[in-house]
Design a protein around this motif. Structure first.
Motif, PDB file in Angstrom:
ATOM      1  N   UNK A  52     -32.000  28.822  31.918  1.00 48.51           N
ATOM      2  CA  UNK A  52     -31.354  29.342  30.708  1.00 48.51           C
ATOM      3  C   UNK A  52     -29.888  28.940  30.601  1.00 48.51           C
ATOM      4  N   UNK A  53     -29.407  28.177  31.585  1.00 48.55           N
ATOM      5  CA  UNK A  53     -28.025  27.740  31.549  1.00 48.55           C
ATOM      6  C   UNK A  53     -27.049  28.713  32.162  1.00 48.55           C
ATOM      7  N   UNK A  54     -27.554  29.764  32.822  1.00 49.08           N
ATOM      8  CA  UNK A  54     -26.685  30.752  33.458  1.00 49.08           C
ATOM      9  C   UNK A  54     -26.318  30.314  34.868  1.00 49.08           C
ATOM     10  N   UNK A  55     -25.109  30.682  35.292  1.00 52.47           N
ATOM     11  CA  UNK A  55     -24.678  30.374  36.650  1.00 52.47           C
ATOM     12  C   UNK A  55     -25.389  31.286  37.644  1.00 52.47           C
ATOM     13  N   UNK A 105     -23.680  27.026  56.748  1.00 51.18           N
ATOM     14  CA  UNK A 105     -24.206  27.517  55.469  1.00 51.18           C
ATOM     15  C   UNK A 105     -23.121  27.501  54.411  1.00 51.18           C
ATOM     16  N   UNK A 106     -23.517  27.381  53.164  1.00 48.85           N
ATOM     17  CA  UNK A 106     -22.556  27.284  52.069  1.00 48.85           C
ATOM     18  C   UNK A 106     -23.166  27.854  50.797  1.00 48.85           C
ATOM     19  N   UNK A 107     -22.366  28.553  50.016  1.00 50.69           N
ATOM     20  CA  UNK A 107     -22.822  29.124  48.752  1.00 50.69           C
ATOM     21  C   UNK A 107     -22.356  28.223  47.610  1.00 50.69           C
ATOM     22  N   UNK A 108     -23.277  27.786  46.770  1.00 50.70           N
ATOM     23  CA  UNK A 108     -22.945  26.934  45.630  1.00 50.70           C
ATOM     24  C   UNK A 108     -23.411  27.619  44.354  1.00 50.70           C
ATOM     25  N   UNK A 109     -22.835  27.200  43.246  1.00 51.15           N
ATOM     26  CA  UNK A 109     -23.219  27.735  41.942  1.00 51.15           C
ATOM     27  C   UNK A 109     -23.988  26.671  41.176  1.00 51.15           C
TER      28      UNK A 109
END
Length: 441
Positions: free
Chosen positions: A208-211, A199-203
């Motif tokens: 709305x253009x928010x991370x 598993x991996x967390x990505x941004x």
């Protein structure tokens, strides 16, 4: 060799990525130099610089510096293995390019977990990964249970015992963790590679253009040669079930528990070599074995089934093979002779019914390019060709079944309700929990 390197570095990487299941992400102002791509099957998100030479920027993790701007590692990590359509780097070209890079820049530095580096060639690197595996521990059981919703006890049943391991990964803090991996072997049991899942967390950007942070499942393939993953062969199996990933195979088993089955997986990317390995396994089990597809219920999954059907047919009917010709708006399949026992007109009507059901509002865009003609010495099958934004392919299912039938192969197509069988398993368990909660209330 330097010509090989130039050919490799000037590869049309965008079209190559399309052929491996990546699609373009369109948002905001479009760049003529960079293109953003995403693979829906893996969640992999990259940007490719198209001018003046192809370069890759990995959007998944800022720490993965070995992927940034490095086309060689991009191919190693995501796109390795031949594909039928051109352009593609052949394995020979890939190895030649790698050798030239070592000659011109010295030993290539392969980074391991960002803390140490080793100077290795490709085969040595894979061999080191094969040596660094162990039996599954709580790391893998937790991954299966919490991330994939698969019962961890599946690791202990004879069908999968020894075929699922852990790949050891040293961390910055000195600890070592184990990521679940699926051991690829030849029929004699010799290990040829591993497929590592974690598993991996990505941004990512929201509307709305928010991370926003999102958890995805990452996969890496390390292998000495193109191969498929196979389960253990227990008590003369009567059915060979193949899918795109070992995770889907485990999920299908937990849901169906098909008796007398053997499983195999392509691990996402098909190739002629993998088709050969699947045929080798099928022949090993015996011609009376039933072939069953559980590939993804999408464009790629159905096209894998078609390529496999044609490969099996051509190996048996090598004097009268099926040829594939790409045309602007269609793909032409030329069968030298006839499809034994198949009524071409009935097959066309069945394919049209599937097409109209699949694309009720725009099937008229595709039906002019669907045509089947039986001539004296050959059968011509024209099917619509769609770009990456028009993934209509369900109409190919009757054709796949017809090719297998003409080849005397017992075949069943068992697509999942959702995109793949792991999604089906997770949905099934969510409904079960919801129903149990309702009964308690």
């Amino acid at each position: 060799m330097k010509d090989s390197l130039n050919d490799f570095l000037n590869l049309d990487l965008v079209n190559y990525a399309y052929s491996r299941g990546y699609t373009e992400i369109k948002s905001g102002k479009q760049s003529t130099t960079w293109i953003s791509l995403k693979n829906p099957s893996t969640g992999d998100h990259v940007r490719i610089k198209t001018k003046p030479l192809p370069m890759v920027f990995n959007n998944n993790d800022a720490n993965l510096s070995q992927d940034r701007g490095n086309i060689v590692n991009f191919v190693i990590n995501r796109l390795e293995g031949p594909v039928i359509e051109n352009p593609r780097p052949s394995r020979e070209l890939f190895n030649n390019a790698f050798t030239v890079l070592k000659e011109t820049t010295g030993d290539i530095e392969v980074k391991v977990n960002f803390t140490k580096s080793e100077n290795l060639d490709i085969k040595d690197y894979v061999k080191s990964k094969l040596k660094n595996i162990q039996d599954c521990t709580d790391f893998s059981r937790k991954y299966l249970a919490e991330v994939r919703n698969i019962d961890p006890s599946i690791l202990d049943i004879p069908l999968f015992s020894g075929k699922i391991k852990e790949s050891l990964v040293p961390m910055k803090n000195g600890k070592v963790i184990g990521n679940i991996c699926f051991l690829k072997t030849d029929l004699n049991g010799t290990g040829t590679g591993i497929v590592v899942h974690y598993p991996k967390v990505v941004t990512e950007k929201d509307e709305r253009g928010n991370d926003v942070k999102k958890k995805i499942n990452e996969k890496r393939v390390y292998e000495l040669k193109d191969n498929i993953w196979i389960s253990n062969v227990i008590n003369n199996p009567k059915i060979l079930i193949y899918g795109e990933s070992a995770i889907d195979c485990l999920s299908h088993y937990e849901i169906k528990k098909t008796p007398g089955a053997c499983y195999a997986s392509l691990e996402g990317a098909d190739s002629e070599e993998k088709n050969k390995k699947l045929l080798e396994l099928y022949n090993h089990l015996g011609n009376n074995t039933t072939l069953c597809s559980i590939t993804d219920n999408d464009y790629n999954g159905i096209n894998y089934d078609l390529k496999i059907a044609i490969h099996l047919y051509n190996q048996k009917n090598y004097k009268n093979p099926i040829e594939r010709v790409q045309e602007p708006n269609s793909i032409k399949y030329i069968v030298h002779g006839e499809l034994k026992g198949i009524d071409i007109n009935a097959l066309k009507e069945k394919m049209l019914l599937f097409l109209k059901a699949e694309a009720p509002n725009n099937h008229q865009l595709f039906t002019p390019y669907l045509n089947l003609v039986q001539l004296k010495d050959k059968t011509i099958i024209n099917v619509p060709f769609k770009d990456n934004n028009q993934k209509v392919s369900g109409f190919l299912k009757p054709l796949i079944e017809a090719i297998h039938q003409a080849n005397d192969v017992k075949f069943y197509n068992r697509k999942s309700i959702s995109k793949d069988w792991n999604e089906d398993l997770q949905e099934t368990k969510k409904k079960l929990i919801k129903n149990n909660l309702g009964q308690k209330i």
